[in-house]
Write a protein that holds these residues in place. Structure first.
Motif, PDB file in Angstrom:
ATOM      1  N   VAL A  63       4.005 -17.144  -6.715  1.00  0.00           N
ATOM      2  CA  VAL A  63       3.202 -16.411  -7.692  1.00  0.00           C
ATOM      3  C   VAL A  63       1.986 -15.742  -7.043  1.00  0.00           C
ATOM      4  O   VAL A  63       1.729 -14.563  -7.251  1.00  0.00           O
ATOM      5  N   GLU A  64       1.254 -16.513  -6.230  1.00  0.00           N
ATOM      6  CA  GLU A  64       0.007 -15.998  -5.655  1.00  0.00           C
ATOM      7  C   GLU A  64       0.179 -15.392  -4.265  1.00  0.00           C
ATOM      8  O   GLU A  64      -0.729 -14.720  -3.771  1.00  0.00           O
ATOM      9  N   GLY A  65       1.293 -15.637  -3.613  1.00  0.00           N
ATOM     10  CA  GLY A  65       1.446 -15.222  -2.230  1.00  0.00           C
ATOM     11  C   GLY A  65       0.626 -16.137  -1.339  1.00  0.00           C
ATOM     12  O   GLY A  65       0.666 -17.356  -1.482  1.00  0.00           O
ATOM     13  N   ALA A  66      -0.136 -15.558  -0.427  1.00  0.00           N
ATOM     14  CA  ALA A  66      -1.058 -16.350   0.388  1.00  0.00           C
ATOM     15  C   ALA A  66      -2.338 -16.582  -0.412  1.00  0.00           C
ATOM     16  O   ALA A  66      -3.007 -15.628  -0.815  1.00  0.00           O
ATOM     17  N   ARG A  67      -2.641 -17.853  -0.672  1.00  0.00           N
ATOM     18  CA  ARG A  67      -3.809 -18.174  -1.494  1.00  0.00           C
ATOM     19  C   ARG A  67      -4.902 -18.804  -0.639  1.00  0.00           C
ATOM     20  O   ARG A  67      -4.664 -19.766   0.102  1.00  0.00           O
ATOM     21  N   PHE A  68      -6.104 -18.238  -0.726  1.00  0.00           N
ATOM     22  CA  PHE A  68      -7.263 -18.759  -0.004  1.00  0.00           C
ATOM     23  C   PHE A  68      -8.213 -19.410  -1.012  1.00  0.00           C
ATOM     24  O   PHE A  68      -8.474 -18.859  -2.084  1.00  0.00           O
ATOM     25  N   ARG A  69      -8.730 -20.570  -0.665  1.00  0.00           N
ATOM     26  CA  ARG A  69      -9.557 -21.337  -1.595  1.00  0.00           C
ATOM     27  C   ARG A  69     -10.793 -21.883  -0.872  1.00  0.00           C
ATOM     28  O   ARG A  69     -10.697 -22.380   0.248  1.00  0.00           O
ATOM     29  N   ASP A 111      -0.859 -11.843  -6.451  1.00  0.00           N
ATOM     30  CA  ASP A 111      -1.232 -11.546  -7.840  1.00  0.00           C
ATOM     31  C   ASP A 111      -2.609 -10.897  -7.940  1.00  0.00           C
ATOM     32  O   ASP A 111      -2.979 -10.372  -8.984  1.00  0.00           O
ATOM     33  N   LEU A 112      -3.388 -10.956  -6.843  1.00  0.00           N
ATOM     34  CA  LEU A 112      -4.716 -10.321  -6.784  1.00  0.00           C
ATOM     35  C   LEU A 112      -5.631 -10.789  -7.919  1.00  0.00           C
ATOM     36  O   LEU A 112      -6.457 -10.025  -8.418  1.00  0.00           O
TER      37      LEU A 112
END
Length: 393
Positions: A347-353, A378-379
């Motif tokens: 859903v998010e692709g690469a997610r940075f947190r 998903d930006l």
């Protein structure tokens, strides 16, 4: 295998420890932190040569892959563990501790793993078991048929009980699942023993592998409690050409008392360490351990005295503490958890947190925490904030 699994689900309510109103037992826990997965490139570095010279008089320790491991930190503890089901409360009273290794801050997660039942008291009868904020489906949970494939291997004896030996593996390797084998009692359809592994497919940052082995014992009321648990976390190399870390824990429980809950206020302190916990001589430990130390354990204890003066060893222990706790301390604010800083999903692709939380230096009564994250697919920005009263946590 499906017929046996249906028997496990059908009898789960009888065998699951959750049916007990309360239980308590005597516990022995041992935790060891090692430097492992030492590459040939890392062996040539000066820091490794310093370590090699410090341990050259000892027999080489080897990990599961046959490569040399260097023990850096070992703790042992004797404790009493108490659990009450409704309302759900637990308490561990640590009576004696034996700590040997590189200095570790009292607030670090590795130093807090002195007991073990608060950390590794896993119940596979639950549908999901959590590691580092992710829920992994149990191979004997309600979703067993949709999630796993099973292979009946043999009928064998385990501690005098005739058991079905069944291998299991995920239908979809990308799911949060285990691979391993389990032994099911042919009479009660109860879980007697399980070996379960979580691999890199789980996408846990910095973690190569998690492995759990658990042996259970039937109580007088019919439900089963963990008698022995072995838990391993293999941390991958922090940088290319460096070394990894290996956290190993062993917990032995005995003298079970069931269905005798204490008053609620008894459980107010989740973890308590006796004032004289560190005051125990070697003779005490010879008799207090549920099992004698192995030859490998004795060598590890001796090696630690030799390597703890090498600066790089302290650095590796601190890195492991950050990864396992998830947070890096900056005075009164902690940044993390690092294990959730990067992930990939459909859903998010690469997610940075990026997240933070305050600690007792900021305020002893209130904890503030929050996070912000962003996915490249998903930006969509996500964020959260939380305020908690430590007095009621």
């Amino acid at each position: 295998a499906f017929k046996i699994l249906r028997g496990v689900i059908r009898n789960r309510e009888k065998n699951d420890r959750s049916r007990l109103s309360a239980y308590e037992y005597d516990s022995y826990a041992k935790m060891e932190l090692d430097v492992d997965n030492i590459s040939d490139k890392f062996k040539d570095k000066k820091v490794m040569q310093d370590i090699s010279s410090a341990i050259k008089k000892f027999e080489q320790q080897a990990g599961e892959d046959g490569k040399m491991v260097i023990p850096t930190y070992i703790t042992e503890s004797i404790s009493k563990f108490y659990y009450r089901e409704s309302p759900r409360r637990r308490r561990e009273h640590i009576l004696k501790t034996n700590i040997k290794g590189v200095g570790m801050g009292e607030g670090g997660v590795v130093s807090q793993l002195v007991g073990g039942n608060l950390v590794a008291n896993y119940n596979f009868y639950q549908n999901y078991i959590s590691f580092f904020g992710k829920d992994f489906a149990s191979p004997i949970g309600e979703q067993w048929k949709q999630t796993y494939q099973y292979y009946l291997q043999d009928t064998v004896q385990v501690d005098g009980k005739v058991c079905f030996q069944i291998e299991f593996e995920p239908k979809n390797p990308a799911d949060l699942t285990y691979t391993g084998q389990m032994w099911i009692d042919t009479t009660h359809f109860a879980l007697v023993q399980i070996d379960a592994t979580v691999g890199k497919e789980a996408n846990l940052n910095f973690i190569e592998k998690i492995k759990i082995s658990q042996e259970l014992e039937q109580t007088s009321e019919g439900a089963w409690l963990p008698a022995r648990t072995r838990f391993l976390i293999d941390l991958e190399e922090i940088t290319k050409g460096s070394a990894g870390m290996l956290l190993k824990m062993y917990i032995s429980n005995k003298d079970f008392v069931v269905n005798k809950p204490h008053a609620l206020e008894f459980y107010d302190r989740t973890s308590e360490v006796a004032e004289d916990a560190r005051d125990a001589n070697p003779e005490y430990w010879k008799h207090a351990r549920h099992e004698s130390l192995s030859k490998q354990d004795l060598v590890a204890f001796a090696m630690i005295d030799s390597v703890k003066a090498v600066p790089v060893v302290r650095t590796y222990v601190e890195i492991a503490d950050i990864i396992l706790s998830g947070y890096r301390k900056f005075n009164d604010v902690e940044v993390g958890p690092y294990i959730s800083s990067f992930a990939v999903n459909q859903v998010e692709g690469a997610r940075f947190r990026l997240g933070f939380r305050t600690n007792a230096k900021f305020d002893s009564h209130w904890i503030f925490r929050g996070h912000a994250s962003f996915g490249t697919k998903d930006l969509m920005p996500k964020y959260s904030g939380e305020v908690r009263s430590e007095e009621h946590t």
